[in-house]
Scaffold this motif. Structure first.
Motif, PDB file in Angstrom:
ATOM      1  N   TYR A   1       0.667  -1.261  -0.079  1.00 37.85           N
ATOM      2  CA  TYR A   1      -0.147   0.034   0.055  1.00 37.85           C
ATOM      3  C   TYR A   1       0.824   1.162  -0.004  1.00 37.85           C
ATOM      4  O   TYR A   1       1.916   1.209   0.487  1.00 37.85           O
ATOM      5  CB  TYR A   1      -1.057  -0.027   1.090  1.00 37.85           C
ATOM      6  CG  TYR A   1      -1.752  -1.485   1.345  1.00 37.85           C
ATOM      7  CD1 TYR A   1      -3.092  -1.124   0.608  1.00 37.85           C
ATOM      8  CD2 TYR A   1      -1.317  -2.407   1.956  1.00 37.85           C
ATOM      9  CE1 TYR A   1      -3.822  -2.324   0.657  1.00 37.85           C
ATOM     10  CE2 TYR A   1      -2.087  -3.786   1.871  1.00 37.85           C
ATOM     11  CZ  TYR A   1      -3.350  -3.731   1.336  1.00 37.85           C
ATOM     12  OH  TYR A   1      -4.074  -4.674   1.209  1.00 37.85           O
ATOM     13  N   THR A   2       0.479   2.415  -0.469  1.00 36.07           N
ATOM     14  CA  THR A   2       1.152   3.534  -0.494  1.00 36.07           C
ATOM     15  C   THR A   2       0.451   4.476   0.344  1.00 36.07           C
ATOM     16  O   THR A   2      -0.621   4.722   0.145  1.00 36.07           O
ATOM     17  CB  THR A   2       1.208   4.199  -1.986  1.00 36.07           C
ATOM     18  OG1 THR A   2       1.719   3.024  -2.733  1.00 36.07           O
ATOM     19  CG2 THR A   2       2.188   5.306  -2.018  1.00 36.07           C
ATOM     20  N   CYS A   3       1.083   5.151   1.256  1.00 39.10           N
ATOM     21  CA  CYS A   3       0.452   6.207   2.068  1.00 39.10           C
ATOM     22  C   CYS A   3       0.706   7.737   1.426  1.00 39.10           C
ATOM     23  O   CYS A   3       1.194   7.482   0.465  1.00 39.10           O
ATOM     24  CB  CYS A   3       1.554   6.232   3.020  1.00 39.10           C
ATOM     25  SG  CYS A   3       2.915   7.331   3.325  1.00 39.10           S
TER      26      CYS A   3
ATOM     27  N   LYS B   1       2.323   9.866   1.766  1.00 40.29           N
ATOM     28  CA  LYS B   1       3.550  10.412   1.536  1.00 40.29           C
ATOM     29  C   LYS B   1       4.393   9.720   0.476  1.00 40.29           C
ATOM     30  O   LYS B   1       5.503   9.967   0.315  1.00 40.29           O
ATOM     31  CB  LYS B   1       4.059  10.631   2.835  1.00 40.29           C
ATOM     32  CG  LYS B   1       3.518  11.756   3.828  1.00 40.29           C
ATOM     33  CD  LYS B   1       4.088  11.785   5.046  1.00 40.29           C
ATOM     34  CE  LYS B   1       3.557  12.816   5.828  1.00 40.29           C
ATOM     35  NZ  LYS B   1       3.997  13.009   7.416  1.00 40.29           N
TER      36      LYS B   1
ATOM     37  N   HIS C   1       5.256   6.292   0.770  1.00 35.81           N
ATOM     38  CA  HIS C   1       5.965   5.213   1.412  1.00 35.81           C
ATOM     39  C   HIS C   1       5.210   3.987   1.121  1.00 35.81           C
ATOM     40  O   HIS C   1       3.925   4.095   1.034  1.00 35.81           O
ATOM     41  CB  HIS C   1       6.025   5.411   2.801  1.00 35.81           C
ATOM     42  CG  HIS C   1       6.563   6.510   3.488  1.00 35.81           C
ATOM     43  ND1 HIS C   1       6.054   7.525   4.123  1.00 35.81           N
ATOM     44  CD2 HIS C   1       7.962   6.874   3.015  1.00 35.81           C
ATOM     45  CE1 HIS C   1       6.920   8.458   4.554  1.00 35.81           C
ATOM     46  NE2 HIS C   1       8.065   8.246   3.946  1.00 35.81           N
TER      47      HIS C   1
ATOM     48  N   SER D   1       3.796   0.746   2.274  1.00 29.49           N
ATOM     49  CA  SER D   1       3.353   0.199   3.297  1.00 29.49           C
ATOM     50  C   SER D   1       2.714  -1.248   3.515  1.00 29.49           C
ATOM     51  O   SER D   1       2.046  -1.492   2.308  1.00 29.49           O
ATOM     52  CB  SER D   1       2.387   0.948   4.099  1.00 29.49           C
ATOM     53  OG  SER D   1       2.054   0.428   5.269  1.00 29.49           O
TER      54      SER D   1
ATOM     55  N   CYS E   1       0.425   3.795   7.572  1.00 32.33           N
ATOM     56  CA  CYS E   1       1.663   3.544   6.969  1.00 32.33           C
ATOM     57  C   CYS E   1       2.464   3.071   7.887  1.00 32.33           C
ATOM     58  O   CYS E   1       3.001   3.507   9.223  1.00 32.33           O
ATOM     59  CB  CYS E   1       2.324   4.774   6.522  1.00 32.33           C
ATOM     60  SG  CYS E   1       4.120   4.751   5.676  1.00 32.33           S
ATOM     61  N   ASP E   2       3.357   1.821   7.758  1.00 32.49           N
ATOM     62  CA  ASP E   2       4.202   1.215   8.656  1.00 32.49           C
ATOM     63  C   ASP E   2       5.572   2.215   8.658  1.00 32.49           C
ATOM     64  O   ASP E   2       6.564   1.744   9.348  1.00 32.49           O
ATOM     65  CB  ASP E   2       4.442  -0.054   8.484  1.00 32.49           C
ATOM     66  CG  ASP E   2       4.865  -0.746   6.995  1.00 32.49           C
ATOM     67  OD1 ASP E   2       4.791  -1.647   6.659  1.00 32.49           O
ATOM     68  OD2 ASP E   2       5.459   0.441   6.404  1.00 32.49           O
ATOM     69  N   THR E   3       5.780   3.016   7.920  1.00 29.60           N
ATOM     70  CA  THR E   3       6.690   3.962   7.989  1.00 29.60           C
ATOM     71  C   THR E   3       6.609   5.387   8.602  1.00 29.60           C
ATOM     72  O   THR E   3       7.338   5.523   9.637  1.00 29.60           O
ATOM     73  CB  THR E   3       7.445   4.580   6.489  1.00 29.60           C
ATOM     74  OG1 THR E   3       7.399   2.938   5.697  1.00 29.60           O
ATOM     75  CG2 THR E   3       8.494   5.232   6.414  1.00 29.60           C
ATOM     76  N   CYS E   4       5.583   5.962   8.448  1.00 29.14           N
ATOM     77  CA  CYS E   4       5.349   7.286   9.086  1.00 29.14           C
ATOM     78  C   CYS E   4       4.138   7.485   9.795  1.00 29.14           C
ATOM     79  O   CYS E   4       3.814   8.439  10.422  1.00 29.14           O
ATOM     80  CB  CYS E   4       5.329   8.314   7.863  1.00 29.14           C
ATOM     81  SG  CYS E   4       4.035   8.288   6.872  1.00 29.14           S
TER      82      CYS E   4
ATOM     83  N   SER F   1       1.075   7.722   8.802  1.00 25.05           N
ATOM     84  CA  SER F   1      -0.091   8.422   8.120  1.00 25.05           C
ATOM     85  C   SER F   1      -1.141   7.351   7.783  1.00 25.05           C
ATOM     86  O   SER F   1      -0.821   6.059   7.590  1.00 25.05           O
ATOM     87  CB  SER F   1       0.347   8.998   6.760  1.00 25.05           C
ATOM     88  OG  SER F   1       1.245   9.932   7.126  1.00 25.05           O
TER      89      SER F   1
ATOM     90  N   ILE G   1      -3.525   5.650   5.531  1.00 23.83           N
ATOM     91  CA  ILE G   1      -3.537   5.314   4.241  1.00 23.83           C
ATOM     92  C   ILE G   1      -4.770   5.346   3.440  1.00 23.83           C
ATOM     93  O   ILE G   1      -5.873   5.289   4.469  1.00 23.83           O
ATOM     94  CB  ILE G   1      -3.242   3.614   3.780  1.00 23.83           C
ATOM     95  CG1 ILE G   1      -1.668   3.693   4.637  1.00 23.83           C
ATOM     96  CG2 ILE G   1      -3.204   3.282   2.707  1.00 23.83           C
ATOM     97  CD1 ILE G   1      -1.059   2.491   3.947  1.00 23.83           C
TER      98      ILE G   1
END
Ligand SMILES: [Zn+2]
Ligand SMILES: [Zn+2]
Length: 214
Positions: free
Chosen positions: A4-6, A8, A10, A12, A18-21, A23, A25
């Protein structure tokens, strides 16, 4: 694995945040199944010309060999006209001529009643008139085998560069006659033919010349 794309950008593995930031999704998480980028390399081998099979030089539009147009898939016509349609061709009507037969008064020969008239196109540059013979190896262009008075090599029609047909006798036994002339052509002599002229050979054969129409 679905990625998945957040918002921002990333990638995910979680579908909600988002598993990075962290946010959220997008509400409609479109599983951005990784689309494999168009892998066809632009640079290297183009397929060969589908028309003639010649290797295609780069991405040139036209085949160098045959002119095939790779963008439209057509083979262009030459601009310069080909050695155009041949000028109208002379034809000849060949028939068993009762009048000529009667004038010849040949004993013991029966006129071929009902013999079909045939019309032939005169192929340039010459037409050999005669009777085919396997023993003599003659295969005339205009085969008058039915007429016993025709010699194996009887007469010749020749097209001049001026487009005129000439008739000449090849030393036939019974002669070649033009129209209603009493004397036959002498061997080797040529005469110009015009539309409607009649060449008589053999016992009953008359050949009427026809100029091209139009
Ligand atoms: Zn993120
Ligand atoms: Zn080609």
């Amino acid at each position: 694995m679905t990625v998945y794309t957040c918002p921002k950008g990333h990638a995910s593995e979680e579908s909600d945040f988002c598993d990075t930031c962290g946010s959220k999704i997008g509400a409609a998480p479109s599983p951005e199944a990784v689309t494999i980028p168009d892998s066809s390399p632009k640079s290297s081998s183009e397929p060969p010309c589908p028309h003639c099979g010649a290797p295609r030089g780069g991405s040139a539009r036209f085949c160098e060999d045959c002119g095939y147009d790779h963008s439209t898939g057509r083979v262009p016509q030459l601009d310069s006209p080909l050695p155009g349609p041949p000028p109208g061709q002379w034809t000849a009507t060949v028939f068993a001529d009762r009048v000529y037969f009667d004038a010849n008064e040949v004993d013991g020969v029966t006129f071929p009643d009902g013999a079909p008239e045939q019309t032939v196109t005169l192929p340039a540059p010459q037409v050999r008139i005669g009777r085919s013979s396997s023993s003599k190896g003659t295969t005339p262009d205009l085969d008058l085998t039915e007429d016993p008075g025709v010699s194996h090599n009887h007469a010749l029609l020749t097209l001049t560069i001026d487009g005129q047909w000439l008739v000449s006798d090849l030393g036939s036994t019974n002669g070649t006659y033009l129209n209603d002339e009493d004397a036959p052509l002498t061997a080797g002599q040529s005469r110009t033919l015009k539309d409607g002229d009649q060449v008589h050979v053999g016992i009953w054969t008359t050949i009427t010349l026809h100029a091209p129409s139009g």
